[in-house]
Design a protein around this motif. Structure first.
Motif, PDB file in Angstrom:
ATOM      1  N   ARG A  43     -34.655 -16.263  30.563  1.00 14.13           N
ATOM      2  CA  ARG A  43     -34.409 -17.284  31.570  1.00 14.13           C
ATOM      3  C   ARG A  43     -34.700 -16.690  32.943  1.00 14.13           C
ATOM      4  NH1 ARG A  43     -30.038 -19.478  33.794  1.00 14.13           N
ATOM      5  NH2 ARG A  43     -28.658 -17.960  32.834  1.00 14.13           N
ATOM      6  N   SER A 102     -21.340 -16.024  24.373  1.00  8.34           N
ATOM      7  CA  SER A 102     -22.554 -16.166  25.159  1.00  8.34           C
ATOM      8  C   SER A 102     -23.703 -16.400  24.191  1.00  8.34           C
ATOM      9  CB  SER A 102     -22.806 -14.907  25.977  1.00  8.34           C
ATOM     10  OG  SER A 102     -22.918 -13.790  25.118  1.00  8.34           O
ATOM     11  N   PRO A 160     -29.654  -9.444  31.765  1.00  6.61           N
ATOM     12  CA  PRO A 160     -29.997  -9.053  30.400  1.00  6.61           C
ATOM     13  C   PRO A 160     -28.745  -9.020  29.510  1.00  6.61           C
ATOM     14  CG  PRO A 160     -29.920  -7.127  31.794  1.00  6.61           C
ATOM     15  CD  PRO A 160     -29.687  -8.316  32.682  1.00  6.61           C
ATOM     16  N   VAL A 161     -28.932  -8.702  28.249  1.00  8.67           N
ATOM     17  CA  VAL A 161     -27.798  -8.524  27.344  1.00  8.67           C
ATOM     18  C   VAL A 161     -26.930  -7.392  27.906  1.00  8.67           C
ATOM     19  CG1 VAL A 161     -27.107  -7.836  25.009  1.00  8.67           C
ATOM     20  CG2 VAL A 161     -29.137  -9.277  25.330  1.00  8.67           C
ATOM     21  N   LYS A 167     -33.987  -8.083  27.571  1.00 11.36           N
ATOM     22  CA  LYS A 167     -34.217  -8.787  28.849  1.00 11.36           C
ATOM     23  C   LYS A 167     -34.052 -10.283  28.650  1.00 11.36           C
ATOM     24  CE  LYS A 167     -37.295  -5.751  31.455  1.00 11.36           C
ATOM     25  NZ  LYS A 167     -38.014  -4.942  30.413  1.00 11.36           N
ATOM     26  N   ASN A 168     -33.468 -10.939  29.632  1.00 16.07           N
ATOM     27  CA  ASN A 168     -33.250 -12.375  29.559  1.00 16.07           C
ATOM     28  C   ASN A 168     -34.565 -13.111  29.787  1.00 16.07           C
ATOM     29  OD1 ASN A 168     -32.178 -15.019  29.785  1.00 16.07           O
ATOM     30  ND2 ASN A 168     -30.261 -14.144  30.527  1.00 16.07           N
ATOM     31  N   GLY A 171     -28.262 -17.208  24.132  1.00 16.09           N
ATOM     32  CA  GLY A 171     -29.486 -17.467  24.865  1.00 16.09           C
ATOM     33  C   GLY A 171     -30.648 -16.758  24.215  1.00 16.09           C
ATOM     34  N   TYR A 217     -33.574 -13.930  24.415  1.00 15.76           N
ATOM     35  CA  TYR A 217     -33.847 -12.646  25.044  1.00 15.76           C
ATOM     36  C   TYR A 217     -35.105 -12.040  24.429  1.00 15.76           C
ATOM     37  CZ  TYR A 217     -29.043 -13.021  26.710  1.00 15.76           C
ATOM     38  OH  TYR A 217     -27.902 -13.461  27.321  1.00 15.76           O
TER      39      TYR A 217
END
Ligand SMILES: [Zn+2]
Length: 419
Positions: free
Chosen positions: A251, A239, A387-388, A248-249, A241, A243
């Motif tokens: 996206r 995965s 989130p992660v 917290k994400n 992305g 954060y």
């Protein structure tokens, strides 16, 4: 303050990051004694010429409007070598900006030239008997990490130009924070950002920029931070992305702006603020933008309508999950495959800015609706992606901590570090 900064630097060096001041950093220069600066300059090799046991190596960039024979003349090639080489088809792969390296023997005879071709190949044309023969191999890049800061005075691109940040990195920064900041409407003079990113180099020359590793954006007094994280999930899937440092994400289910961010579309909003009329009367946001600017789906959706409709002109209505719908009007045209019933993903180009219908100039009229009611998207807290995962938090923290430490070191300062 000084002590804290020095301490943080020492900590970074100890954690295995080899940091060196870039010669262009004004703060770094003032900290180096004059004599040391002079010494550093004295040992710089003559640019483009590196001594080699077997002869020498020269480098030249192929420039816009350049000819192969002009390039060879600058490299100092002999007339007959130049003539023999210039007929070779491989040279058609030279692009403006390509760095060409020539290796010349001790007797002045050309041994080989090489340059980066398309798709990251290294094209080598080497002496072979009386002539030359060519091979192509996979280029080896060195990855470096660059860190830059800048303050917004007129536009994001003006700020990135001032700091020597490539366009591709400025656009990545805008995309990373696209769920939190509308880069067409929200930027203010005095906003500041810091970005840590990879650059790829070949033979010591920067070829292009890579991925943003971490970024901080201070927008209207609020600080947003992002770190790149790639991990392995419990089922073995990779995965990746951006954060926030707490996991917290970044996206969100919806982008803040339906307009793509580019050099052409940016600055437009700063010069001419979008018209924000009374919500009850207008029910939407108008974005002034040049005709043809790409309009993107703000979230995953199904196309509910794509066609002509009275004052809206060419208009698209997207139906999102739950009770959400968005509308994009006055378009000059539609994206490929955008028709009723089609599925689109967040960020897909669905159409292009125009002035069809009741429009006095090119602009995008954008509406955001919840259960059929027009709402101000700025006033709504939008749902975020996951989130992660809890089991990955230790690995995430391990990746995030040194990046955040570097952001803190750089935020607001002008120290540029390269490793
Ligand atoms: Zn409007």
């Amino acid at each position: 303050m000084r002590i804290a900064r020095a301490g943080a630097l020492a900590g970074l060096a100890l954690s295995g990051i080899v940091a060196a001041f870039a010669t262009i950093a004004p703060l770094a220069d003032s900290e180096i004694p004059r004599s040391a600066q002079a010494e550093a300059l004295a040992i710089q090799p003559l640019e483009g010429v590196m001594p080699d046991a077997a002869g020498y190596v020269r480098e030249e960039r192929f420039q816009r409007g350049d000819t192969v024979s002009g390039l060879f003349a600058r490299l100092g090639l002999a007339e007959d070598d130049s003539r023999a080489l210039s007929r070779r088809a491989e040279l058609k792969q030279l692009r403006p900006g390509s760095a060409l390296t020539a290796t010349v023997g001790a007797g002045g005879e050309l041994q080989s030239i090489d340059f980066l071709g398309p798709r990251d190949t290294l094209v080598v044309i080497a002496r072979n008997g009386d002539g030359f023969s060519a091979t192509e191999q996979r280029a080896q890049f060195e990855t470096r990490v660059a860190m830059k800061s800048s303050v917004i005075r007129s536009s994001l691109f003006a700020a990135s130009d001032a700091a020597g940040i490539p366009d591709a990195i400025a656009i990545q920064v805008a995309e990373i924070f696209a769920g939190d900041i509308d880069f067409h409407r929200d930027l203010r003079r005095g906003d500041a950002f810091t970005v840590i990113y990879e650059t790829l180099a070949h033979n010591g020359l920067a070829v292009r920029s890579g991925r943003v590793l971490a970024a901080e954006f201070r927008n209207q007094g609020r600080t947003h931070r992002a770190v790149w994280y790639s991990g392995t999930q419990a089922d073995g899937r990779r995965s990746g992305g951006y954060y926030a440092p707490d996991g917290k994400n970044l996206r969100k289910a919806f982008l803040r702006s339906p307009l793509e961010f580019s050099r052409i579309s940016s600055g437009f909003g700063m010069r001419r603020h979008p018209i924000m009329q009374n919500w009850r009367a207008h029910r939407g946001i108008d974005y002034a933008a040049p005709s043809g600017t790409r309009v993107r789906a703000v979230g995953d959706a199904t196309v509910e309508f794509a066609g002509r409709q009275g004052g809206y002109g060419n208009v698209i209505v997207l139906r999102h999950q739950g009770q959400f719908a968005t509308l994009y009007a006055h378009l000059s045209g539609f994206g490929r495959g955008v028709r009723k019933g089609a599925r689109v993903a967040q960020g897909d180009t669905i159409g292009f800015v125009g002035q069809t219908g009741w429009a006095t100039g090119p602009h995008l009229h954008y509406e955001f609706k919840i259960a059929g009611e027009a709402r101000n998207p700025l006033a709504i807290a939008l749902p975020a992606a996951l989130p992660v995962p809890a089991e990955e938090m230790p690995a995430f923290a391990g990746q995030a901590r040194p990046l955040v430490a570097r952001l803190e070191l750089l935020a607001g300062g002008q120290v540029a570090l390269l490793e």
